[in-house]
Scaffold this motif. Structure first.
Motif, PDB file in Angstrom:
ATOM      1  N   ILE A  68       0.845  -1.189   0.000  1.00 17.89           N
ATOM      2  CA  ILE A  68       0.000   0.000   0.000  1.00 17.89           C
ATOM      3  C   ILE A  68       0.885   1.246   0.000  1.00 17.89           C
ATOM      4  CG2 ILE A  68      -0.220   0.300   2.511  1.00 17.89           C
ATOM      5  CD1 ILE A  68      -3.278   0.728   1.969  1.00 17.89           C
ATOM      6  N   LEU A  69       0.383   2.297  -0.639  1.00 19.67           N
ATOM      7  CA  LEU A  69       1.079   3.578  -0.711  1.00 19.67           C
ATOM      8  C   LEU A  69       0.343   4.587   0.156  1.00 19.67           C
ATOM      9  CD1 LEU A  69       1.660   3.766  -4.591  1.00 19.67           C
ATOM     10  CD2 LEU A  69       3.231   2.883  -2.849  1.00 19.67           C
ATOM     11  N   LEU A  70       1.074   5.373   0.919  1.00 19.01           N
ATOM     12  CA  LEU A  70       0.493   6.378   1.795  1.00 19.01           C
ATOM     13  C   LEU A  70       1.090   7.744   1.464  1.00 19.01           C
ATOM     14  CD1 LEU A  70       0.789   4.449   5.193  1.00 19.01           C
ATOM     15  CD2 LEU A  70      -1.156   4.470   3.626  1.00 19.01           C
ATOM     16  N   GLY A  71       0.255   8.779   1.441  1.00 15.62           N
ATOM     17  CA  GLY A  71       0.735  10.127   1.179  1.00 15.62           C
ATOM     18  C   GLY A  71       0.115  10.719  -0.058  1.00 15.62           C
ATOM     19  N   ALA A  72       0.950  11.140  -1.012  1.00 15.30           N
ATOM     20  CA  ALA A  72       0.452  11.730  -2.251  1.00 15.30           C
ATOM     21  C   ALA A  72       1.514  11.584  -3.324  1.00 15.30           C
ATOM     22  CB  ALA A  72       0.095  13.204  -2.049  1.00 15.30           C
ATOM     23  N   GLY A  73       1.072  11.495  -4.556  1.00 18.55           N
ATOM     24  CA  GLY A  73       1.995  11.360  -5.664  1.00 18.55           C
ATOM     25  C   GLY A  73       1.272  10.948  -6.923  1.00 18.55           C
ATOM     26  N   ASN A  74       2.032  10.662  -7.956  1.00 13.81           N
ATOM     27  CA  ASN A  74       1.434  10.247  -9.221  1.00 13.81           C
ATOM     28  C   ASN A  74       0.995   8.789  -9.143  1.00 13.81           C
ATOM     29  OD1 ASN A  74       1.958  12.753 -10.490  1.00 13.81           O
ATOM     30  ND2 ASN A  74       4.108  12.129 -10.822  1.00 13.81           N
ATOM     31  N   LEU A  75      -0.028   8.445  -9.947  1.00 13.64           N
ATOM     32  CA  LEU A  75      -0.539   7.074 -10.026  1.00 13.64           C
ATOM     33  C   LEU A  75      -0.790   6.713 -11.477  1.00 13.64           C
ATOM     34  CD1 LEU A  75      -3.114   7.026  -7.076  1.00 13.64           C
ATOM     35  CD2 LEU A  75      -0.909   5.854  -7.144  1.00 13.64           C
ATOM     36  N   ASP A  76      -0.662   5.439 -11.794  1.00 14.96           N
ATOM     37  CA  ASP A  76      -1.011   4.966 -13.129  1.00 14.96           C
ATOM     38  C   ASP A  76      -2.290   4.140 -13.052  1.00 14.96           C
ATOM     39  OD1 ASP A  76      -0.282   2.500 -12.069  1.00 14.96           O
ATOM     40  OD2 ASP A  76       1.740   2.583 -12.919  1.00 14.96           O
ATOM     41  N   ASP A  77      -2.699   3.573 -14.184  1.00 20.09           N
ATOM     42  CA  ASP A  77      -3.959   2.831 -14.255  1.00 20.09           C
ATOM     43  C   ASP A  77      -3.901   1.502 -13.506  1.00 20.09           C
ATOM     44  OD1 ASP A  77      -5.069   4.820 -15.764  1.00 20.09           O
ATOM     45  OD2 ASP A  77      -4.632   3.859 -17.702  1.00 20.09           O
ATOM     46  N   LEU A  78      -2.717   1.094 -13.079  1.00 23.98           N
ATOM     47  CA  LEU A  78      -2.586  -0.174 -12.355  1.00 23.98           C
ATOM     48  C   LEU A  78      -2.881  -0.021 -10.877  1.00 23.98           C
ATOM     49  CD1 LEU A  78       0.701  -1.530 -14.004  1.00 23.98           C
ATOM     50  CD2 LEU A  78      -1.670  -2.094 -14.585  1.00 23.98           C
ATOM     51  N   HIS A  79      -3.241   1.208 -10.442  1.00 22.74           N
ATOM     52  CA  HIS A  79      -3.448   1.491  -9.033  1.00 22.74           C
ATOM     53  C   HIS A  79      -4.863   1.999  -8.751  1.00 22.74           C
ATOM     54  CE1 HIS A  79       0.926   1.325  -9.032  1.00 22.74           C
ATOM     55  NE2 HIS A  79       0.902   1.284  -7.703  1.00 22.74           N
ATOM     56  N   TYR A  80      -5.372   1.667  -7.578  1.00 24.09           N
ATOM     57  CA  TYR A  80      -6.587   2.306  -7.054  1.00 24.09           C
ATOM     58  C   TYR A  80      -6.129   3.425  -6.129  1.00 24.09           C
ATOM     59  CZ  TYR A  80      -5.606   0.040  -2.593  1.00 24.09           C
ATOM     60  OH  TYR A  80      -5.009  -0.336  -1.421  1.00 24.09           O
ATOM     61  N   SER A  81      -7.029   4.309  -5.761  1.00 25.94           N
ATOM     62  CA  SER A  81      -6.682   5.373  -4.817  1.00 25.94           C
ATOM     63  C   SER A  81      -7.896   5.725  -3.981  1.00 25.94           C
ATOM     64  CB  SER A  81      -6.169   6.614  -5.558  1.00 25.94           C
ATOM     65  OG  SER A  81      -7.182   7.160  -6.383  1.00 25.94           O
ATOM     66  N   LEU A  82      -7.643   6.076  -2.707  1.00 23.18           N
ATOM     67  CA  LEU A  82      -8.695   6.461  -1.779  1.00 23.18           C
ATOM     68  C   LEU A  82      -8.283   7.730  -1.044  1.00 23.18           C
ATOM     69  CD1 LEU A  82      -9.423   2.969  -0.157  1.00 23.18           C
ATOM     70  CD2 LEU A  82     -10.916   4.174  -1.747  1.00 23.18           C
ATOM     71  N   ALA A  83      -9.075   8.786  -1.194  1.00 22.08           N
ATOM     72  CA  ALA A  83      -8.832  10.007  -0.429  1.00 22.08           C
ATOM     73  C   ALA A  83      -9.157   9.739   1.031  1.00 22.08           C
ATOM     74  CB  ALA A  83      -9.691  11.144  -0.981  1.00 22.08           C
ATOM     75  N   ASN A  84      -8.605  10.550   1.957  1.00 21.54           N
ATOM     76  CA  ASN A  84      -8.754  10.242   3.374  1.00 21.54           C
ATOM     77  C   ASN A  84     -10.178  10.387   3.886  1.00 21.54           C
ATOM     78  OD1 ASN A  84      -9.010  13.000   3.526  1.00 21.54           O
ATOM     79  ND2 ASN A  84      -7.101  13.327   4.682  1.00 21.54           N
ATOM     80  N   ASP A  85     -11.062  10.993   3.110  1.00 25.08           N
ATOM     81  CA  ASP A  85     -12.461  11.040   3.533  1.00 25.08           C
ATOM     82  C   ASP A  85     -13.224   9.788   3.119  1.00 25.08           C
ATOM     83  OD1 ASP A  85     -12.425  11.538   0.827  1.00 25.08           O
ATOM     84  OD2 ASP A  85     -13.915  13.143   0.888  1.00 25.08           O
ATOM     85  N   LYS A  86     -12.533   8.853   2.451  1.00 21.39           N
ATOM     86  CA  LYS A  86     -13.170   7.595   2.043  1.00 21.39           C
ATOM     87  C   LYS A  86     -12.489   6.380   2.690  1.00 21.39           C
ATOM     88  CE  LYS A  86     -15.171   8.765  -2.445  1.00 21.39           C
ATOM     89  NZ  LYS A  86     -15.281   8.348  -3.864  1.00 21.39           N
ATOM     90  N   LEU A  87     -11.803   6.612   3.821  1.00 17.43           N
ATOM     91  CA  LEU A  87     -11.022   5.539   4.440  1.00 17.43           C
ATOM     92  C   LEU A  87     -11.754   4.815   5.547  1.00 17.43           C
ATOM     93  CD1 LEU A  87      -7.526   7.250   4.720  1.00 17.43           C
ATOM     94  CD2 LEU A  87      -8.248   5.524   3.071  1.00 17.43           C
ATOM     95  N   GLY A  88     -12.845   5.402   6.066  1.00 19.27           N
ATOM     96  CA  GLY A  88     -13.543   4.792   7.185  1.00 19.27           C
ATOM     97  C   GLY A  88     -12.791   4.949   8.491  1.00 19.27           C
ATOM     98  N   ILE A  89     -11.764   5.789   8.509  1.00 18.66           N
ATOM     99  CA  ILE A  89     -10.975   6.037   9.713  1.00 18.66           C
ATOM    100  C   ILE A  89     -10.370   7.432   9.609  1.00 18.66           C
ATOM    101  CG2 ILE A  89      -8.848   5.046   8.766  1.00 18.66           C
ATOM    102  CD1 ILE A  89      -8.220   3.978  11.548  1.00 18.66           C
ATOM    103  N   LYS A  90     -10.206   8.076  10.728  1.00 22.44           N
ATOM    104  CA  LYS A  90      -9.607   9.406  10.738  1.00 22.44           C
ATOM    105  C   LYS A  90      -8.126   9.304  10.379  1.00 22.44           C
ATOM    106  CE  LYS A  90     -12.735  10.829  14.431  1.00 22.44           C
ATOM    107  NZ  LYS A  90     -12.842  11.212  15.866  1.00 22.44           N
ATOM    108  N   SER A  91      -7.667  10.249   9.540  1.00 21.07           N
ATOM    109  CA  SER A  91      -6.267  10.220   9.135  1.00 21.07           C
ATOM    110  C   SER A  91      -5.858  11.571   8.565  1.00 21.07           C
ATOM    111  CB  SER A  91      -6.021   9.119   8.096  1.00 21.07           C
ATOM    112  OG  SER A  91      -4.668   9.118   7.688  1.00 21.07           O
ATOM    113  N   ASP A  92      -4.615  11.967   8.849  1.00 17.04           N
ATOM    114  CA  ASP A  92      -4.079  13.170   8.212  1.00 17.04           C
ATOM    115  C   ASP A  92      -3.273  12.816   6.964  1.00 17.04           C
ATOM    116  OD1 ASP A  92      -1.861  11.981   9.267  1.00 17.04           O
ATOM    117  OD2 ASP A  92      -1.317  13.614  10.616  1.00 17.04           O
TER     118      ASP A  92
END
Length: 849
Positions: free
Chosen positions: A655-679
C-alpha cells in the motif's frame, strides 16, 4: 468344503462384514436358498420374491434401523441392472449404493464359473469341461467333482482345508507352523501335488524346507498375478519366468487380494513383493510398459500409476485422474510414507483445479455488485483460498514435488492465480469507486462496541476477547466448524482497517475505536493513534482496556492461558479477559513455507482455550483478528508492481500512503473515504495482488479479500461444564508392533473401539469421533510436540484433527519434527479436553540419515 459353504463364508459373509448391506441379484434363481440361510440375529434377510411392496417396505425399515454390527441382505430374483437408467428404475439400487452387490458385474471373478474355480482350484480342468457342456450346473454336480482329493498332513499342520486356504496359510505360515512342518516329511509331496494341480507350478528348488519352497511360491504367485493383469506382452527377458496356468487366474487373484487386504499380513506382503521385484529386476525391465492393468502387485507399479495420474491431470483428463486415484492411492503401498505424500499432492492438486474451474464459471454471476461479490466469497470463493493453502502444504511436505510432478505445481498455481486475480480486479474496482470499508458490512472498528461493550455494561457478564493475529476468513470458517461441535458458535464477517497491518489492525479492535482511532505518518512511519496517543504496541493497547475497565480487566497470551494449571483460575472480579496470539503471523513472517502446517497448533490451542474458558465460568467468547493474509506462492517472473512515484511511503510492500502520481494499475482512496480518521491525504495500492517487491511468499497490508475480509466468531458458553465420560478408545499401531521409525513421515494405524458394554455384554454404539494425533517427547514442563498428523483424507488441514468412524481402521501419516531424534510417545488426544484417548504408542527414531 461344499460350493454352497464357500459362497456363504467366502463371499456373502465377507461382503456383509465389509459393508453391512448386500444386495444379491439372481436372474438364474441360483442363490435364493443360500440368501435365506444367511438370516440370523445379526443379519436380516429380505426376500423380494415374496412380494414386491411388502418386502420393499421391510427393506426400507430394516435399512433405517440398521445399527453398528447389524447386517442387511436383500435378495432380488433378477439380474443386476447394468446401465444408469436401469439403476434409476430399480427400487433396490439404493441398497446396492449403500453397501455392495453379488454377483457384481463390475468385479472380476463374480460369475459362477470363476466362483467354482476359486472354490475348487485343484479341479479346474474338470470344472471348465463341465461348463462347456452345461453353463448352469447345479451345486450338487459341482460338489461331486474331485471329492476324493485332499492333503491331510498340510490340512492338519495349517488348520484349514480347501486348496485356496491351504495356499494362503502356507504362504503366511508363522514360526510355530514352520517348526511343525520341519518335524514332518509327508507334507512335501502333498505340497507338490497341491501346487501342481491348483496352480500348474512344478517346483524348481530341490530343497525341501518351508523357507525355500515358500520363496518360490511367493515369486510364482505374485509374478503370475502381474502377468495376468497386464494388457500387453511381458518383456522378452522375463519370458522364462514361470507363470500359473490360465485356469488358475481366479485363485491367483484371490490370493493376491487377500494377502494385500488382510491387515495382519500387509507388512509381510510388502516385504515379499519388494524382494520379488528386486530379484526379477522388474522396475528396470518393465520401464516401457504402460498398460499395467488394475492390480497393485509390485511397488514399481504404484509409481507408474502415480505418473499416469499426473499425466492425466496435466492433460485435463480429470475423470481418468479421479479413477486412478480411487483405485490406487489407498493401495497396500500407500503405507509407505513417500507414497502417501505423493498421492496427497495429486489429490490436493485435483481438488484445487476443479474448484477453481467451478468457481470461475460461477464468478460472472456475482460481479455486478460489490455486495454480491463479497457474499460469494463468504459462501464459495473462500474455498479456493482454503484448498490453495492445503495444496501449498502438500507441496512443502512432498520432498520431491518438483521432480515428481513436472508442470503440475505450476499448472495448479497458475489456475488459482487466474481465479483470484479476476476476483481482485473486480473488488478493487468497486472499492476505488465507493470507498472503504464496503457499505453494509461491519468494520473492525465497530466490533468491540457493537458486540462486546453491551455485555459489559453490567457486572456479572464475563467475556473473553481473543485477539488473534492474521486469522483470515477461510481459517476462521474452518475453526468455527470445529467450535460448533463444542459450543453455540456463530461466524460473522468484518472488514479490516487500512492499512491492513498489525499495529493498526489490533488498535481497530479496541473499545471506542470507531470514534477515537486515527492513522498518521510520523517520521515516515505509520502510526496508530487512540485519542491522539500511540497504540502501536501491546502495552499501549492493553492500557486502553485497563483505563476503561480497571480491575474488571485482565490480559494474557493464548499460550500462557492454555498452559495455566487447573488449580489456578482467573479472578471472579474479571469480567473482560483479553487473550492475545501472534503465532500465525509470526510463522508466516519467519517461515512461510512451514506456516500452513504450524498454524494447526494455534487453532488447536484456541479450541482448547474456549473449553477452558467455559470451566472458568465465562459466558461469552469473541474471536477477532487484525487482518488476513495472501499466500503468494503462485508468483511468476516479474510478478510485482512498480511504485509509480517515489514521493509515496510504501507500507508492507502492498500500500502507498501520502500523495503522488498514479497509473492505471493502481486504485486510490482520499482520506475522507477511508472509514478512519487520518491526516494522510491518500491511500493507494495495486489493483492486482502483486506486491511492490519480488519474491514475497506471504504478505498483508494492502487491499484484497484475503487481506481484509476477516472473521468474527461469537461463542455462547454453557453455564456449567457437562462432559460425558469417555466411552471410546483409540487403538494405535505402527507396522504391526514395530518400535522404530525409519522416516520422518511415519504411517500410524488407528481404530476406534468402545470402552463400555450394556447389560447384555454388547458394546455401546459409537459415534464419529474427532481426535488429535500427536507425538510427544519429555514430560511435565519439558513436554514437547515433536510430531503431528499430516493433512490428508482423514485429517483436517486447518485444525489438524483426525476423523474416526466406528469400526473403521484408517492410516494417518505422522509428520515428525525434522530437528527431533530419540524416543517419543504417540497419543490420540481429545481436541477439546486435551485428555488421552486410549493407550500410548512408544516409539523411537532410527533414521538412515
Amino acid at each position: 468344503m461344499s460350493i454352497e459353504q464357500y459362497i456363504k463364508t467366502d463371499i456373502l459373509q465377507k461382503r456383509l462384514a465389509d459393508t453391512s448391506v448386500l444386495v444379491v441379484y439372481d436372474g438364474e434363481h441360483r442363490y435364493q436358498q443360500l440368501a435365506q440361510d444367511m438370516a440370523s440375529e445379526q443379519c436380516e434377510v429380505v426376500d423380494v420374491s415374496q412380494g414386491s411392496l411388502l418386502t420393499r417396505q421391510q427393506a426400507v425399515s430394516a435399512l433405517s434401523k440398521l445399527k453398528s454390527g447389524k447386517q442387511l441382505l436383500v435378495y432380488v430374483p433378477k439380474a443386476a441392472p447394468m446401465e444408469e437408467e436401469e439403476k434409476q428404475k430399480d427400487p433396490f439400487a439404493l441398497y446396492a449404493a449403500a453397501g455392495c452387490v453379488f454377483p457384481d458385474p463390475e468385479r472380476s471373478g463374480d460369475n459362477f464359473l470363476d466362483i467354482c474355480l476359486k472354490a475348487k482350484p485343484d479341479q479346474a480342468t474338470e470344472i471348465r469341461q463341465l461348463f462347456e457342456q452345461n453353463d448352469n450346473p447345479s451345486f450338487e454336480v459341482i460338489n461331486a467333482i474331485g471329492g476324493g482329493v485332499n492333503w491331510p498332513t498340510l490340512q492338519a499342520a495349517l488348520h484349514t482345508e480347501g486348496a485356496a486356504n491351504l495356499l494362503f496359510k502356507f504362504m503366511t505360515a508363522n514360526k510355530e507352523v514352520q517348526s511343525k512342518l520341519a518335524g514332518q516329511k509327508s507334507w512335501h509331496n502333498e505340497a507338490l501335488s497341491l501346487f501342481n494341480s491348483t496352480l500348474g507350478l512344478t517346483l524348481r528348488t530341490k530343497q525341501s524346507s518351508w523357507s525355500a519352497i515358500a520363496d518360490e511360491l511367493w515369486r510364482f504367485v505374485l509374478f503370475s498375478e502381474f502377468v495376468f493383469d497386464l494388457n500387453e506382452a511381458i518383456p522378452a527377458s522375463l519370458s522364462d519366468v514361470m507363470v500359473a496356468k490360465s485356469s488358475a487366474k481366479p485363485i491367483i487373484e484371490e490370493l493376491g487380494d487377500n494377502l494385500r487386504k488382510h491387515t495382519d499380513y500387509q507388512s509381510l506382503y510388502v516385504e515379499r513383493a519388494s524382494a520379488v521385484e528386486a530379484e526379477l529386476k522388474l522396475s528396470a525391465l518393465c520401464v516401457n510398459i504402460t498398460k499395467l492393468g488394475n492390480r497393485d502387485t509390485f511397488p514399481f507399479e504404484e509409481k507408474c500409476y502415480l505418473k499416469q495420474a499426473i499425466d492425466a491431470l496435466i492433460a485435463d483428463e480429470r475423470d481418468l485422474t479421479r479413477k486412478i486415484v480411487s483405485e490406487h492411492a489407498n493401495s497396500v503401498w500407500s503405507a509407505n510414507s513417500d507414497s502417501q505424500v505423493n498421492w496427497e499432492l495429486v489429490k490436493s492438486s485435483q481438488r484445487l483445479l476443479e474448484t477453481c474451474e467451478d468457481l470461475s464459471r460461477e464468478l460472472p454471476n456475482f460481479t455486478k455488485k460489490q455486495s454480491d461479490l463479497i457474499e460469494f466469497y463468504q459462501s464459495s470463493l473462500r474455498r479456493a483460498d482454503q484448498l490453495h493453502r492445503e495444496f501449498e502444504q502438500a507441496v512443502n511436505d512432498c520432498p520431491v514435488a518438483d521432480d515428481l510432478m513436472p508442470g503440475v505445481v505450476n499448472l495448479v498455481r497458475k489456475n488459482y492465480r487466474k481465479l483470484v486475480e479476476s476476483v481482485q480486479l473486480r473488488f478493487t474496482h468497486f472499492v476505488n469507486d465507493s470507498g472503504w470499508p464496503p457499505a453494509g458490512f461491519l468494520s473492525n472498528t465497530q466490533v468491540f462496541d457493537s458486540k462486546v461493550e453491551p455485555l459489559l455494561k453490567s457486572s456479572g457478564n464475563r467475556v473473553a476477547y481473543l485477539m488473534v493475529d492474521a486469522l483470515r476468513y477461510e481459517l476462521g470458517f474452518e475453526l468455527n466448524k470445529q467450535l460448533v461441535e463444542d459450543a453455540d458458535s456463530h461466524l460473522f464477517a468484518a472488514f479490516a482497517t487500512l492499512p491492513s497491518i498489525t499495529p493498526v489492525g489490533m488498535a481497530s479492535l479496541l473499545p471506542g475505536a470507531y470514534e477515537h482511532l486515527s492513522v498518521s505518518l510520523e517520521d515516515g512511519k505509520t502510526k496508530a493513534l487512540y485519542k491522539g496517543k500511540p497504540v502501536g504496541d501491546v502495552a499501549q493497547r492493553m492500557g486502553v482496556f485497563k483505563s476503561q475497565y480497571g480491575d474488571r480487566f485482565h490480559e494474557m497470551t493464548l499460550k500462557d492461558f492454555v498452559k495455566m494449571p487447573k488449580s489456578k483460575s482467573i479472578a471472579t472480579s474479571v469480567d473482560l479477559l483479553v487473550i492475545r496470539s501472534t503465532e500465525i503471523d509470526s510463522f508466516f513472517e519467519n517461515h512461510p513455507e512451514d506456516a500452513p502446517s504450524m498454524m494447526q497448533r494455534e487453532l488447536k490451542q484456541i479450541r482448547q482455550a474456549v473449553n477452558k474458558l467455559q470451566s472458568q465460568g465465562f459466558q461469552k467468547v469473541f474471536i477477532v483478528t487484525d487482518h488476513g493474509f495472501y499466500m503468494n506462492n503462485a508468483q511468476e517472473a516479474g510478478d510485482n508492481v512498480k511504485n509509480p512515484d517515489t514521493n509515496w511511503k510504501v507500507e508492507h510492500q502492498r500500500i502507498l500512503l501520502g500523495a503522488g502520481n498514479l497509473d492505471d494499475l493502481h486504485y486510490s482512496l482520499a482520506n475522507d473515504k477511508l472509514g478512519i480518521k487520518s491526516d494522510i491525504s491518500m491511500f493507494a495500492g495495486p489493483r492486482s495482488l502483486a506486491p511492490y517487491r519480488k519474491g514475497m511468499l506471504y504478505y498483508h497490508g494492502g487491499l484484497s479479500l484475503q487481506e481484509c475480509l476477516v472473521p468474527v466468531i461469537e461463542i455462547t458458553l454453557k453455564s456449567s461444564v457437562v462432559k460425558a465420560g469417555q466411552t471410546a478408545s483409540v487403538v494405535l499401531d505402527y507396522k504391526k508392533g514395530a518400535k522404530r521409525i525409519t522416516t520422518r513421515f511415519a504411517v500410524i494405524e488407528l481404530k476406534l473401539e468402545s470402552l463400555s458394554a450394556d447389560l447384555f455384554g454388547e458394546a455401546e454404539d459409537l459415534e464419529t469421533t474427532e481426535i488429535l494425533l500427536e507425538a510427544h517427547s519429555g514430560t511435565g514442563k519439558n513436554l514437547q510436540v515433536v510430531g503431528e498428523a499430516r493433512p490428508g483424507e482423514y485429517v483436517n488441514a486447518a485444525t489438524g484433527t483426525v476423523t474416526l468412524e466406528p469400526g473403521d481402521t484408517i492410516k494417518v501419516t505422522l509428520k515428525m519434527d525434522p530437528e527431533f531424534e530419540g524416543k517419543f510417545k504417540v497419543k490420540a488426544i481429545d481436541p477439546v479436553t486435551n485428555s488421552i484417548l486410549g493407550d500410548v504408542l512408544e516409539l523411537e527414531t532410527d533414521y538412515a540419515v
